[in-house]
Scaffold this motif. Sequence first.
Motif, mmCIF file in Angstrom:
data_model
loop_
_atom_site.group_PDB
_atom_site.id
_atom_site.type_symbol
_atom_site.label_atom_id
_atom_site.label_comp_id
_atom_site.label_asym_id
_atom_site.label_seq_id
_atom_site.Cartn_x
_atom_site.Cartn_y
_atom_site.Cartn_z
ATOM 1 N N ASN A 43 0.858 -1.177 0.000
ATOM 2 C CA ASN A 43 0.000 0.000 0.000
ATOM 3 C C ASN A 43 0.893 1.224 0.000
ATOM 4 O OD1 ASN A 43 -1.851 1.972 0.368
ATOM 5 N ND2 ASN A 43 -2.662 1.202 2.304
ATOM 6 N N ARG A 44 1.151 1.788 -1.161
ATOM 7 C CA ARG A 44 2.139 2.851 -1.262
ATOM 8 C C ARG A 44 1.783 4.071 -0.431
ATOM 9 N NH1 ARG A 44 6.524 0.819 -2.113
ATOM 10 N NH2 ARG A 44 7.248 2.955 -2.353
ATOM 11 N N SER A 45 0.501 4.315 -0.196
ATOM 12 C CA SER A 45 0.137 5.493 0.576
ATOM 13 C C SER A 45 0.671 5.412 1.995
ATOM 14 C CB SER A 45 -1.381 5.665 0.615
ATOM 15 O OG SER A 45 -1.991 4.596 1.295
ATOM 16 N N LEU A 46 0.892 4.215 2.506
ATOM 17 C CA LEU A 46 1.402 4.068 3.853
ATOM 18 C C LEU A 46 2.905 4.281 3.908
ATOM 19 C CD1 LEU A 46 -0.623 0.933 4.942
ATOM 20 C CD2 LEU A 46 -1.138 3.329 5.377
ATOM 21 N N LEU A 47 3.555 4.330 2.767
ATOM 22 C CA LEU A 47 4.993 4.510 2.723
ATOM 23 C C LEU A 47 5.367 5.881 2.189
ATOM 24 C CD1 LEU A 47 6.018 1.036 1.292
ATOM 25 C CD2 LEU A 47 5.629 1.715 3.651
ATOM 26 N N GLY A 48 4.417 6.778 2.146
ATOM 27 C CA GLY A 48 4.720 8.125 1.699
ATOM 28 C C GLY A 48 4.533 8.323 0.219
ATOM 29 N N CYS B 178 1.799 -3.872 22.805
ATOM 30 C CA CYS B 178 0.884 -2.729 22.697
ATOM 31 C C CYS B 178 0.768 -2.310 21.238
ATOM 32 C CB CYS B 178 1.369 -1.589 23.578
ATOM 33 S SG CYS B 178 0.153 -0.283 23.774
ATOM 34 N N ALA B 179 1.589 -1.393 20.800
ATOM 35 C CA ALA B 179 1.533 -0.981 19.398
ATOM 36 C C ALA B 179 2.705 -1.604 18.647
ATOM 37 C CB ALA B 179 1.512 0.537 19.284
ATOM 38 N N GLY B 180 3.231 -0.896 17.677
ATOM 39 C CA GLY B 180 4.296 -1.400 16.830
ATOM 40 C C GLY B 180 4.295 -0.606 15.547
ATOM 41 N N GLY B 181 4.591 -1.266 14.436
ATOM 42 C CA GLY B 181 4.569 -0.569 13.162
ATOM 43 C C GLY B 181 4.849 -1.504 12.012
ATOM 44 N N PHE C 64 13.070 -1.204 26.423
ATOM 45 C CA PHE C 64 12.358 -0.172 27.168
ATOM 46 C C PHE C 64 10.862 -0.412 27.025
ATOM 47 C CE2 PHE C 64 13.188 1.434 22.898
ATOM 48 C CZ PHE C 64 11.996 2.014 22.503
ATOM 49 N N SER C 65 10.060 0.481 27.567
ATOM 50 C CA SER C 65 8.603 0.332 27.514
ATOM 51 C C SER C 65 8.104 0.845 26.165
ATOM 52 C CB SER C 65 7.953 1.103 28.667
ATOM 53 O OG SER C 65 6.592 0.810 28.767
ATOM 54 N N HIS C 66 8.232 -0.011 25.161
ATOM 55 C CA HIS C 66 7.904 0.352 23.783
ATOM 56 C C HIS C 66 6.421 0.664 23.609
ATOM 57 C CE1 HIS C 66 11.639 -1.049 21.679
ATOM 58 N NE2 HIS C 66 11.738 -1.809 22.758
ATOM 59 N N GLU C 67 6.151 1.583 22.701
ATOM 60 C CA GLU C 67 4.783 1.802 22.253
ATOM 61 C C GLU C 67 4.710 1.520 20.756
ATOM 62 O OE1 GLU C 67 0.749 2.561 22.459
ATOM 63 O OE2 GLU C 67 2.121 2.505 24.161
ATOM 64 N N ALA C 68 5.166 2.449 19.914
ATOM 65 C CA ALA C 68 5.015 2.302 18.463
ATOM 66 C C ALA C 68 6.365 2.456 17.767
ATOM 67 C CB ALA C 68 4.024 3.338 17.935
ATOM 68 N N ALA C 69 6.390 2.031 16.504
ATOM 69 C CA ALA C 69 7.601 2.120 15.696
ATOM 70 C C ALA C 69 7.227 2.474 14.261
ATOM 71 C CB ALA C 69 8.367 0.789 15.726
ATOM 72 N N VAL C 70 8.061 3.268 13.612
ATOM 73 C CA VAL C 70 7.902 3.564 12.189
ATOM 74 C C VAL C 70 9.256 3.455 11.513
ATOM 75 C CG1 VAL C 70 5.890 5.067 12.456
ATOM 76 C CG2 VAL C 70 8.172 6.064 12.547
ATOM 77 N N VAL C 71 9.243 3.113 10.242
ATOM 78 C CA VAL C 71 10.464 2.930 9.472
ATOM 79 C C VAL C 71 10.498 3.937 8.331
ATOM 80 C CG1 VAL C 71 11.881 1.313 8.152
ATOM 81 C CG2 VAL C 71 10.400 0.462 10.000
ATOM 82 N N ALA D 269 2.363 6.061 16.525
ATOM 83 C CA ALA D 269 3.213 6.678 15.501
ATOM 84 C C ALA D 269 2.872 6.048 14.160
ATOM 85 C CB ALA D 269 4.692 6.486 15.828
ATOM 86 N N TRP D 270 3.006 6.838 13.095
ATOM 87 C CA TRP D 270 2.705 6.334 11.753
ATOM 88 C C TRP D 270 3.520 7.123 10.739
ATOM 89 C CZ3 TRP D 270 -0.242 2.070 11.249
ATOM 90 C CH2 TRP D 270 -0.544 1.643 9.940
ATOM 91 N N TRP D 271 4.030 6.415 9.732
ATOM 92 C CA TRP D 271 4.803 7.061 8.682
ATOM 93 C C TRP D 271 3.872 7.584 7.593
ATOM 94 C CZ3 TRP D 271 9.769 8.499 8.483
ATOM 95 C CH2 TRP D 271 10.254 8.970 7.257
ATOM 96 N N GLY D 272 4.039 8.841 7.212
ATOM 97 C CA GLY D 272 3.245 9.429 6.140
ATOM 98 C C GLY D 272 3.789 10.788 5.778
ATOM 99 N N ASP D 273 3.629 11.178 4.528
ATOM 100 C CA ASP D 273 4.087 12.480 4.049
ATOM 101 C C ASP D 273 5.584 12.671 4.263
ATOM 102 O OD1 ASP D 273 3.440 14.894 2.733
ATOM 103 O OD2 ASP D 273 3.598 15.968 4.641
ATOM 104 N N GLY D 274 6.342 11.586 4.148
ATOM 105 C CA GLY D 274 7.789 11.676 4.235
ATOM 106 C C GLY D 274 8.326 11.855 5.634
ATOM 107 N N GLY D 275 7.515 11.580 6.646
ATOM 108 C CA GLY D 275 7.980 11.729 8.016
ATOM 109 C C GLY D 275 7.152 10.913 8.976
#
Length: 472
Positions: free
Chosen positions: A10-15, A156-159, A211-218, A326-332
Amino acid sequence: MDLSRRQFVNRSLLGGIGIALVGNVGAVTAAAPASAENGQPAGYGPLVPDPAGLLSLPAGFSYKIVTEAGKTKLESGEATPQKHDGMAAFIRPDGGSVIVYNHEIKVSQNPEFPVPRLDGLTYDPVSPGGCTVVEVDAEGNRVTEYVALAGTSTNCAGGRTPWNTWLSCEETEDKAGQNGQQFDHGYTFEVDPYNREANQNPKPIKALGRFSHEAAVVDPNTGHIYQTEDASGPNGLFYRFTPPASALPLGPGKLRALGDDDGTFEAMKAADKSGQHVDDLSRATEVGTTYGVTWVAVADRAAATTSIRKQFTDDQITRGRKLEGAWWGDGGAYFVCSYARVEDSPGTPHDGQVWFYNPRNQTIELKLRFEYDQDDSANFDGPDNITVSSRGNGLILAEDGDGQQHLFGATFEGQTYPLARNEINTGTDAEPQYSEFCGPVYSPDGNTLFASVQTPGVLYAITGPWDRLHGA
């Protein structure tokens, strides 16, 4: 799974599709929907009470239950685990979606429906958390569900990654011996929704810190991995992992192969335009506030004796209360501070912030701020999980606040609007309680919004006239 199937992205999720909150969007109290320029309320209209008492949606929208803790069944015969949380949706080659979602379960909860500790898929045989994979057809009907990761804690979350895997994050700092657990926890694990063999013998990615992780984005361009920390006493940090050059480009199996100390692991430090250090994100009170960012090396990412956030003094880094989705979008990277109060943050109280990290110019900008309201049970408050909509309708946020809980959207102009309301009262008539929403994410074709209510643990597939949005 043949790697050729990884072309289904899904390219929209990768910017690939530019989605941004533009302009000075202003603080949001959201006691009532903001008005669009054409005079109509922003969003899809008021929510219509659900006769079934489960999920209220705007007129024209409908839902299906995909999974329900304790009721639907896994391939292995056990019941779907409880405590639904963060998730991602991938293309199902036969049509529909493949959804990976977490179960935020820890030992002390003595869960009725844990993630089954299946042979070959279990990290710690004592820990009851993990994640499952559910396949749905194009109409949102459940096809199958199976365990992809077991024996972890408080997932919890992730990415999602650009190579179509899921990073499942543990929101705990438990060490071996606590609650009878056999191994340290507080790690990130990678789950492949297409290749079951890749999920065998789960291995924590220790290079991403404990650590006490919540979310991750690449970052799909550089391979940087950004992570949020939901912790207090002191407040958590925003982290950046830089993979070693030898691991680039990142892809299937690369993170699992990393050494414990490979790459660089750093925490964010922010400064205002005058160069003044910002000790906590709660200092920002105006939407559009922009801080410059530098990165400070973490001395001991394994937190062998001291939690990572406690390895720094307040003048060395920038903290945030309840750093959540956290979520990757719009180049950030968009990331959330769920709330801040006088007693737990040095700045001005608020009911939520949404920040955007721009890796090109090394800045963070405050995109949304929810004003603090002492009687906010009727307002949107406590944003948690977040997604950048592939439908072009801005941000979708899961509420984890006071009173009734909503999925709500924020338009490009900062107007908020309701998408769904959880009607399942887990309390009493006199003292009602409503569980948080978790893991909102659109299907790869953008036609279905998947989201969960954490307790009692229900995953919904929501469809409707998405193009009808007013005020976008």
